[in-house]
Design a protein around this motif. Structure first.
Motif, PDB file in Angstrom:
ATOM      1  N   MET A 114       0.793  -1.214   0.000  1.00 33.96           N
ATOM      2  CA  MET A 114       0.000   0.000   0.000  1.00 33.96           C
ATOM      3  C   MET A 114       0.829   1.269   0.000  1.00 33.96           C
ATOM      4  N   GLY A 115       2.003   1.265   0.642  1.00 38.46           N
ATOM      5  CA  GLY A 115       2.879   2.427   0.622  1.00 38.46           C
ATOM      6  C   GLY A 115       2.232   3.682   1.167  1.00 38.46           C
ATOM      7  N   SER A 116       2.071   4.695   0.317  1.00 37.29           N
ATOM      8  CA  SER A 116       1.581   6.010   0.732  1.00 37.29           C
ATOM      9  C   SER A 116       0.070   6.076   0.890  1.00 37.29           C
ATOM     10  N   GLY A 117      -0.656   5.051   0.409  1.00 37.00           N
ATOM     11  CA  GLY A 117      -2.112   5.064   0.502  1.00 37.00           C
ATOM     12  C   GLY A 117      -2.818   5.659  -0.705  1.00 37.00           C
ATOM     13  N   SER A 118      -2.095   5.972  -1.780  1.00 39.04           N
ATOM     14  CA  SER A 118      -2.741   6.525  -2.975  1.00 39.04           C
ATOM     15  C   SER A 118      -3.791   5.574  -3.536  1.00 39.04           C
ATOM     16  N   SER A 119      -3.492   4.283  -3.548  1.00 38.27           N
ATOM     17  CA  SER A 119      -4.448   3.312  -4.082  1.00 38.27           C
ATOM     18  C   SER A 119      -5.711   3.248  -3.223  1.00 38.27           C
ATOM     19  N   ALA A 120      -5.557   3.486  -1.915  1.00 39.19           N
ATOM     20  CA  ALA A 120      -6.710   3.482  -1.009  1.00 39.19           C
ATOM     21  C   ALA A 120      -7.600   4.698  -1.247  1.00 39.19           C
ATOM     22  N   ILE A 121      -6.993   5.874  -1.382  1.00 36.81           N
ATOM     23  CA  ILE A 121      -7.770   7.089  -1.633  1.00 36.81           C
ATOM     24  C   ILE A 121      -8.517   6.970  -2.950  1.00 36.81           C
ATOM     25  N   ALA A 122      -7.872   6.381  -3.958  1.00 33.70           N
ATOM     26  CA  ALA A 122      -8.532   6.176  -5.245  1.00 33.70           C
ATOM     27  C   ALA A 122      -9.733   5.245  -5.113  1.00 33.70           C
ATOM     28  N   ALA A 123      -9.604   4.201  -4.299  1.00 35.97           N
ATOM     29  CA  ALA A 123     -10.727   3.290  -4.081  1.00 35.97           C
ATOM     30  C   ALA A 123     -11.872   3.990  -3.364  1.00 35.97           C
ATOM     31  N   TYR A 124     -11.552   4.859  -2.427  1.00 33.75           N
ATOM     32  CA  TYR A 124     -12.581   5.632  -1.740  1.00 33.75           C
ATOM     33  C   TYR A 124     -13.289   6.558  -2.721  1.00 33.75           C
ATOM     34  N   GLU A 125     -12.510   7.237  -3.559  1.00 31.10           N
ATOM     35  CA  GLU A 125     -13.073   8.177  -4.527  1.00 31.10           C
ATOM     36  C   GLU A 125     -13.984   7.477  -5.536  1.00 31.10           C
ATOM     37  N   THR A 126     -13.654   6.251  -5.901  1.00 32.14           N
ATOM     38  CA  THR A 126     -14.397   5.532  -6.935  1.00 32.14           C
ATOM     39  C   THR A 126     -15.391   4.522  -6.381  1.00 32.14           C
ATOM     40  N   GLY A 127     -15.442   4.380  -5.055  1.00 34.37           N
ATOM     41  CA  GLY A 127     -16.456   3.533  -4.430  1.00 34.37           C
ATOM     42  C   GLY A 127     -16.193   2.043  -4.497  1.00 34.37           C
ATOM     43  N   HIS A 128     -14.924   1.641  -4.535  1.00 37.29           N
ATOM     44  CA  HIS A 128     -14.589   0.221  -4.601  1.00 37.29           C
ATOM     45  C   HIS A 128     -14.173  -0.314  -3.229  1.00 37.29           C
ATOM     46  N   PRO A 129     -14.737  -1.444  -2.792  1.00 40.17           N
ATOM     47  CA  PRO A 129     -14.240  -2.091  -1.570  1.00 40.17           C
ATOM     48  C   PRO A 129     -12.743  -2.388  -1.722  1.00 40.17           C
ATOM     49  N   TYR A 130     -12.003  -2.214  -0.638  1.00 44.01           N
ATOM     50  CA  TYR A 130     -10.541  -2.195  -0.765  1.00 44.01           C
ATOM     51  C   TYR A 130      -9.882  -2.800   0.455  1.00 44.01           C
ATOM     52  N   LEU A 131      -8.830  -3.595   0.210  1.00 44.25           N
ATOM     53  CA  LEU A 131      -7.937  -4.075   1.261  1.00 44.25           C
ATOM     54  C   LEU A 131      -6.524  -3.669   0.897  1.00 44.25           C
ATOM     55  N   GLY A 132      -5.890  -2.853   1.750  1.00 39.46           N
ATOM     56  CA  GLY A 132      -4.519  -2.436   1.536  1.00 39.46           C
ATOM     57  C   GLY A 132      -3.629  -2.968   2.644  1.00 39.46           C
ATOM     58  N   ILE A 133      -2.479  -3.526   2.268  1.00 40.86           N
ATOM     59  CA  ILE A 133      -1.551  -4.137   3.216  1.00 40.86           C
ATOM     60  C   ILE A 133      -0.202  -3.440   3.099  1.00 40.86           C
ATOM     61  N   GLU A 134       0.376  -3.093   4.235  1.00 40.90           N
ATOM     62  CA  GLU A 134       1.698  -2.459   4.259  1.00 40.90           C
ATOM     63  C   GLU A 134       2.490  -3.042   5.433  1.00 40.90           C
ATOM     64  N   ILE A 135       3.677  -3.556   5.153  1.00 37.43           N
ATOM     65  CA  ILE A 135       4.468  -4.220   6.183  1.00 37.43           C
ATOM     66  C   ILE A 135       5.241  -3.238   7.054  1.00 37.43           C
ATOM     67  N   ASN A 136       5.580  -2.076   6.510  1.00 36.52           N
ATOM     68  CA  ASN A 136       6.397  -1.117   7.238  1.00 36.52           C
ATOM     69  C   ASN A 136       5.511  -0.236   8.115  1.00 36.52           C
ATOM     70  N   GLU A 137       5.753  -0.221   9.409  1.00 38.88           N
ATOM     71  CA  GLU A 137       4.873   0.484  10.343  1.00 38.88           C
ATOM     72  C   GLU A 137       4.892   1.996  10.131  1.00 38.88           C
ATOM     73  N   GLU A 138       6.052   2.551   9.815  1.00 32.24           N
ATOM     74  CA  GLU A 138       6.133   3.994   9.607  1.00 32.24           C
ATOM     75  C   GLU A 138       5.305   4.413   8.399  1.00 32.24           C
ATOM     76  N   TYR A 139       5.474   3.703   7.290  1.00 34.86           N
ATOM     77  CA  TYR A 139       4.686   4.019   6.100  1.00 34.86           C
ATOM     78  C   TYR A 139       3.200   3.787   6.355  1.00 34.86           C
ATOM     79  N   PHE A 140       2.891   2.724   7.088  1.00 29.96           N
ATOM     80  CA  PHE A 140       1.491   2.431   7.388  1.00 29.96           C
ATOM     81  C   PHE A 140       0.855   3.564   8.171  1.00 29.96           C
ATOM     82  N   ASP A 141       1.523   4.031   9.211  1.00 33.65           N
ATOM     83  CA  ASP A 141       0.967   5.112  10.032  1.00 33.65           C
ATOM     84  C   ASP A 141       0.753   6.378   9.208  1.00 33.65           C
ATOM     85  N   ARG A 142       1.710   6.684   8.352  1.00 35.03           N
ATOM     86  CA  ARG A 142       1.589   7.897   7.537  1.00 35.03           C
ATOM     87  C   ARG A 142       0.498   7.748   6.486  1.00 35.03           C
TER      88      ARG A 142
END
Length: 216
Positions: A169-197
């Motif tokens: 998932m990294g920065s969360g761009s793919s998640a914001i795009a899913a929110y904007e377009t109304g698609h159910p979404y699962l994003g996974i990020e292993i790095n805690e710092e990137y996840f929090d941000r």
């Protein structure tokens, strides 16, 4: 494992292989992923390595064929950015190209995504950090891609309401795009710092656009 539910989005801080091991076959319509390409280990030069010190090690490493096999099991189709760096991917007719309209010349002018679709190849032109959705601002990830690139990908390849998996998932761009377009979404990020941000970024975007909120 940490889980954050924001509207139609589920964000998980964990090893993606462990999460995919608990998913059923064909759980998602599409997996759109931007994994570590492994190119950082091949680069030399003080400026690059000083700026991104420790970056490659924090991503969990370049995934192998076991990751791809798991991805194919839990998703009906796949889009993998940097697919040209993975020799285990089969040939594809439908590749995607992100043509960058700005940025320093020491970065690539475009990026390539391998896809599992049997369709024509497509090109998307955009600045690296464009105005608009979750617009210009400080980048939180060295490989951060525009929200608009993911929105274009979903509109191009997904049916209405189709579900999305992103194992990096990294920065969360793919998640914001899913929110904007109304698609159910699962994003996974292993790095805690990137996840929090990423969680902070996604939550701020959702709070600023509550009319788009689904499933909350």
């Amino acid at each position: 494992m940490r889980v954050e539910n924001i509207g139609n989005l589920m964000l998980v801080c964990a090893d993606c292989m462990e999460v995919m091991g608990g998913l059923g076959e064909g759980s998602f319509d599409i997996a759109v992923c931007d994994p570590d390409y492994g190119i950082g280990k091949c680069l030399s030069g003080g400026n690059y390595m000083a700026r991104y010190k420790g970056f490659v090690n924090n991503l969990g490493g370049k995934p192998g064929v076991d990751w791809f096999d798991a991805l194919r099991k839990v998703s009906r189709n796949q889009v993998i950015w940097g697919g040209n760096y993975f020799d285990f991917l089969p040939p594809t007719r439908c590749f995607l190209v992100w043509l960058k309209t700005d940025g320093p010349k020491n970065f690539a002018d475009c990026e390539y995504a391998w896809t599992s679709f049997d369709r024509n190849a497509r090109v998307f032109s955009s600045a690296r950090n464009p105005k608009g959705v979750s617009g210009k601002g400080k980048r939180i990830h060295v490989c951060q891609k525009p929200v608009q690139l993911y929105m274009w990908t979903y509109d191009l390849l997904l049916p209405e309401g189709g579900s999305v998996l992103d194992t990096h998932m990294g920065s969360g761009s793919s998640a914001i795009a899913a929110y904007e377009t109304g698609h159910p979404y699962l994003g996974i990020e292993i790095n805690e710092e990137y996840f929090d941000r990423a969680v902070e970024r996604v939550r701020k975007h959702v709070e600023a656009n509550p009319s788009l909120k689904l499933g909350s």
